[in-house]
Design a protein around this motif. Structure first.
Motif, PDB file in Angstrom:
ATOM      1  N   SER A   2       0.819  -1.191  -0.017  1.00 56.40           N
ATOM      2  CA  SER A   2       0.033   0.047  -0.017  1.00 56.40           C
ATOM      3  C   SER A   2       0.845   1.111   0.042  1.00 56.40           C
ATOM      4  CB  SER A   2      -0.875   0.101   1.090  1.00 56.40           C
ATOM      5  OG  SER A   2      -0.208  -0.101   2.424  1.00 56.40           O
ATOM      6  N   SER A   3       2.089   1.336   0.220  1.00 60.32           N
ATOM      7  CA  SER A   3       2.876   2.454   0.321  1.00 60.32           C
ATOM      8  C   SER A   3       4.419   1.777   0.267  1.00 60.32           C
ATOM      9  CB  SER A   3       2.762   3.388   1.622  1.00 60.32           C
ATOM     10  OG  SER A   3       3.455   2.495   2.592  1.00 60.32           O
ATOM     11  N   GLY A   4       5.419   2.738   0.289  1.00 55.52           N
ATOM     12  CA  GLY A   4       6.587   2.393   0.157  1.00 55.52           C
ATOM     13  C   GLY A   4       7.329   2.243   1.511  1.00 55.52           C
ATOM     14  N   SER A   5       6.775   1.801   2.448  1.00 52.67           N
ATOM     15  CA  SER A   5       7.252   1.850   3.823  1.00 52.67           C
ATOM     16  C   SER A   5       7.937   0.758   4.157  1.00 52.67           C
ATOM     17  CB  SER A   5       6.365   2.084   4.940  1.00 52.67           C
ATOM     18  OG  SER A   5       5.573   0.828   5.085  1.00 52.67           O
ATOM     19  N   LYS A   6       8.939   0.530   4.927  1.00 54.66           N
ATOM     20  CA  LYS A   6       9.700  -0.614   5.043  1.00 54.66           C
ATOM     21  C   LYS A   6       8.748  -1.878   5.663  1.00 54.66           C
ATOM     22  CE  LYS A   6      13.957  -2.520   5.677  1.00 54.66           C
ATOM     23  NZ  LYS A   6      14.885  -2.651   4.565  1.00 54.66           N
ATOM     24  N   SER A   7       7.827  -1.701   6.447  1.00 56.98           N
ATOM     25  CA  SER A   7       7.194  -2.436   7.112  1.00 56.98           C
ATOM     26  C   SER A   7       6.141  -3.141   6.023  1.00 56.98           C
ATOM     27  CB  SER A   7       6.259  -1.844   8.152  1.00 56.98           C
ATOM     28  OG  SER A   7       5.338  -1.111   7.799  1.00 56.98           O
ATOM     29  N   ALA A  41      11.069  -0.216  -4.872  1.00 52.01           N
ATOM     30  CA  ALA A  41      11.607  -1.339  -3.770  1.00 52.01           C
ATOM     31  C   ALA A  41      12.204  -2.305  -4.566  1.00 52.01           C
ATOM     32  CB  ALA A  41      10.554  -1.538  -2.811  1.00 52.01           C
ATOM     33  N   ARG A  42      13.114  -3.150  -3.938  1.00 49.87           N
ATOM     34  CA  ARG A  42      13.584  -4.022  -4.681  1.00 49.87           C
ATOM     35  C   ARG A  42      13.716  -5.336  -3.550  1.00 49.87           C
ATOM     36  NH1 ARG A  42      13.206  -1.079  -8.237  1.00 49.87           N
ATOM     37  NH2 ARG A  42      14.678  -0.537 -10.006  1.00 49.87           N
ATOM     38  N   THR A  43      13.923  -6.623  -3.838  1.00 52.03           N
ATOM     39  CA  THR A  43      14.101  -7.568  -2.892  1.00 52.03           C
ATOM     40  C   THR A  43      15.402  -8.489  -3.555  1.00 52.03           C
ATOM     41  OG1 THR A  43      13.458  -9.784  -1.773  1.00 52.03           O
ATOM     42  CG2 THR A  43      12.357  -9.074  -3.913  1.00 52.03           C
ATOM     43  N   VAL A  44      16.177  -8.689  -2.648  1.00 52.02           N
ATOM     44  CA  VAL A  44      17.355  -9.734  -3.336  1.00 52.02           C
ATOM     45  C   VAL A  44      17.529 -11.110  -2.671  1.00 52.02           C
ATOM     46  CG1 VAL A  44      19.950  -9.373  -3.316  1.00 52.02           C
ATOM     47  CG2 VAL A  44      18.639  -7.279  -3.448  1.00 52.02           C
ATOM     48  N   ARG A  45      17.678 -11.979  -3.339  1.00 48.62           N
ATOM     49  CA  ARG A  45      18.054 -13.408  -2.794  1.00 48.62           C
ATOM     50  C   ARG A  45      19.166 -14.125  -3.406  1.00 48.62           C
ATOM     51  NH1 ARG A  45      13.329 -17.116  -5.431  1.00 48.62           N
ATOM     52  NH2 ARG A  45      14.072 -17.035  -7.613  1.00 48.62           N
ATOM     53  N   ASP A  46      19.636 -14.951  -2.700  1.00 49.50           N
ATOM     54  CA  ASP A  46      20.900 -16.006  -3.214  1.00 49.50           C
ATOM     55  C   ASP A  46      20.197 -17.063  -3.871  1.00 49.50           C
ATOM     56  OD1 ASP A  46      23.012 -17.829  -3.514  1.00 49.50           O
ATOM     57  OD2 ASP A  46      23.391 -17.777  -1.142  1.00 49.50           O
ATOM     58  N   PHE A  57      14.739  -3.724   0.330  1.00 53.05           N
ATOM     59  CA  PHE A  57      14.907  -2.529   0.417  1.00 53.05           C
ATOM     60  C   PHE A  57      14.109  -1.548  -0.274  1.00 53.05           C
ATOM     61  CE2 PHE A  57      18.667  -5.251  -0.453  1.00 53.05           C
ATOM     62  CZ  PHE A  57      19.781  -4.849   0.361  1.00 53.05           C
ATOM     63  N   THR A  58      13.881  -0.620   0.525  1.00 55.79           N
ATOM     64  CA  THR A  58      12.970   0.513  -0.049  1.00 55.79           C
ATOM     65  C   THR A  58      13.745   1.187  -1.131  1.00 55.79           C
ATOM     66  OG1 THR A  58      13.949   2.145   1.412  1.00 55.79           O
ATOM     67  CG2 THR A  58      12.179   1.065   2.342  1.00 55.79           C
ATOM     68  N   SER A  60      15.047   4.325  -1.150  1.00 57.10           N
ATOM     69  CA  SER A  60      15.944   4.889  -1.129  1.00 57.10           C
ATOM     70  C   SER A  60      17.108   4.013  -0.604  1.00 57.10           C
ATOM     71  CB  SER A  60      15.482   6.020   0.100  1.00 57.10           C
ATOM     72  OG  SER A  60      15.117   5.465   1.019  1.00 57.10           O
ATOM     73  N   GLU A  61      16.949   3.219   0.110  1.00 56.04           N
ATOM     74  CA  GLU A  61      18.071   1.979   0.460  1.00 56.04           C
ATOM     75  C   GLU A  61      18.693   1.269  -0.441  1.00 56.04           C
ATOM     76  OE1 GLU A  61      15.807   0.420   5.061  1.00 56.04           O
ATOM     77  OE2 GLU A  61      15.260  -0.407   3.011  1.00 56.04           O
ATOM     78  N   TRP A  62      17.863   1.029  -1.610  1.00 56.55           N
ATOM     79  CA  TRP A  62      18.428   0.422  -2.742  1.00 56.55           C
ATOM     80  C   TRP A  62      19.273   1.409  -3.447  1.00 56.55           C
ATOM     81  CZ3 TRP A  62      19.191  -4.091  -4.550  1.00 56.55           C
ATOM     82  CH2 TRP A  62      19.682  -4.636  -5.711  1.00 56.55           C
ATOM     83  N   ALA A  63      19.011   2.618  -3.477  1.00 58.21           N
ATOM     84  CA  ALA A  63      19.654   3.609  -4.027  1.00 58.21           C
ATOM     85  C   ALA A  63      21.177   4.004  -3.345  1.00 58.21           C
ATOM     86  CB  ALA A  63      18.930   4.943  -4.346  1.00 58.21           C
ATOM     87  N   ALA A  64      20.816   3.864  -2.042  1.00 60.40           N
ATOM     88  CA  ALA A  64      22.343   3.860  -1.236  1.00 60.40           C
ATOM     89  C   ALA A  64      23.132   2.681  -1.354  1.00 60.40           C
ATOM     90  CB  ALA A  64      21.756   4.249   0.242  1.00 60.40           C
ATOM     91  N   PHE A  65      22.535   1.533  -1.377  1.00 61.74           N
ATOM     92  CA  PHE A  65      23.321   0.420  -1.722  1.00 61.74           C
ATOM     93  C   PHE A  65      23.954   0.394  -2.884  1.00 61.74           C
ATOM     94  CE2 PHE A  65      23.053  -4.308  -3.039  1.00 61.74           C
ATOM     95  CZ  PHE A  65      23.840  -4.791  -1.842  1.00 61.74           C
ATOM     96  N   ARG A  66      23.326   0.766  -3.846  1.00 64.06           N
ATOM     97  CA  ARG A  66      24.020   0.568  -5.384  1.00 64.06           C
ATOM     98  C   ARG A  66      24.812   1.563  -5.350  1.00 64.06           C
ATOM     99  NH1 ARG A  66      21.082   1.849  -9.913  1.00 64.06           N
ATOM    100  NH2 ARG A  66      22.881   0.640 -11.070  1.00 64.06           N
ATOM    101  N   ALA A  67      24.878   2.840  -4.763  1.00 61.54           N
ATOM    102  CA  ALA A  67      25.986   3.937  -4.699  1.00 61.54           C
ATOM    103  C   ALA A  67      27.053   3.391  -3.954  1.00 61.54           C
ATOM    104  CB  ALA A  67      25.229   5.419  -4.047  1.00 61.54           C
TER     105      ALA A  67
END
Length: 74
Positions: A2-7, A41-46, A57-58, A60-67
Motif C-alpha cells: 500500500s505504500s513504500g514503507s519498510k514494514s 523497492a527491491r528484494t534480493v536473494r541468493d 530494500f526501500t 532509497s535504501e536500494w539507491a544507497a546500496f547501489r551507490a
C-alpha cells in the motif's frame, strides 16, 4: 503493497515476482537475484538458496546500496 514503507516490504507476497540475475553475476553459480517491487523497492536473494528469506530494500535504501557498490565501499 500500500505504500513504500519498510514494514510494507515484509508483507508483500513474493510468489509472483519476476526474479532476474544481477548483471555482475558470474558463471560460478554464485548468483544474486533481484526482483522489483512497488514504489521502486527491491528484494534480493541468493540463487543457490531461494527458500531463504530475501533481503528487502526501500527505494532509497536500494539507491544507497547501489551507490556504495559503485563507489567501491562494499
Amino acid at each position: 503493497m500500500s505504500s513504500g514503507s519498510k514494514s510494507d516490504l515484509y508483507t508483500f507476497d513474493l510468489t509472483a515476482v519476476q526474479w532476474r540475475k544481477a548483471s555482475v553475476s558470474g558463471g560460478e553459480g554464485t548468483c544474486v537475484e533481484v526482483a522489483e517491487l512497488s514504489y521502486g523497492a527491491r528484494t534480493v536473494r541468493d540463487s543457490k538458496n531461494p527458500g531463504r528469506e530475501p533481503l528487502r530494500f526501500t527505494a532509497s535504501e536500494w539507491a544507497a546500496f547501489r551507490a556504495g557498490i559503485i563507489a567501491g565501499e562494499l
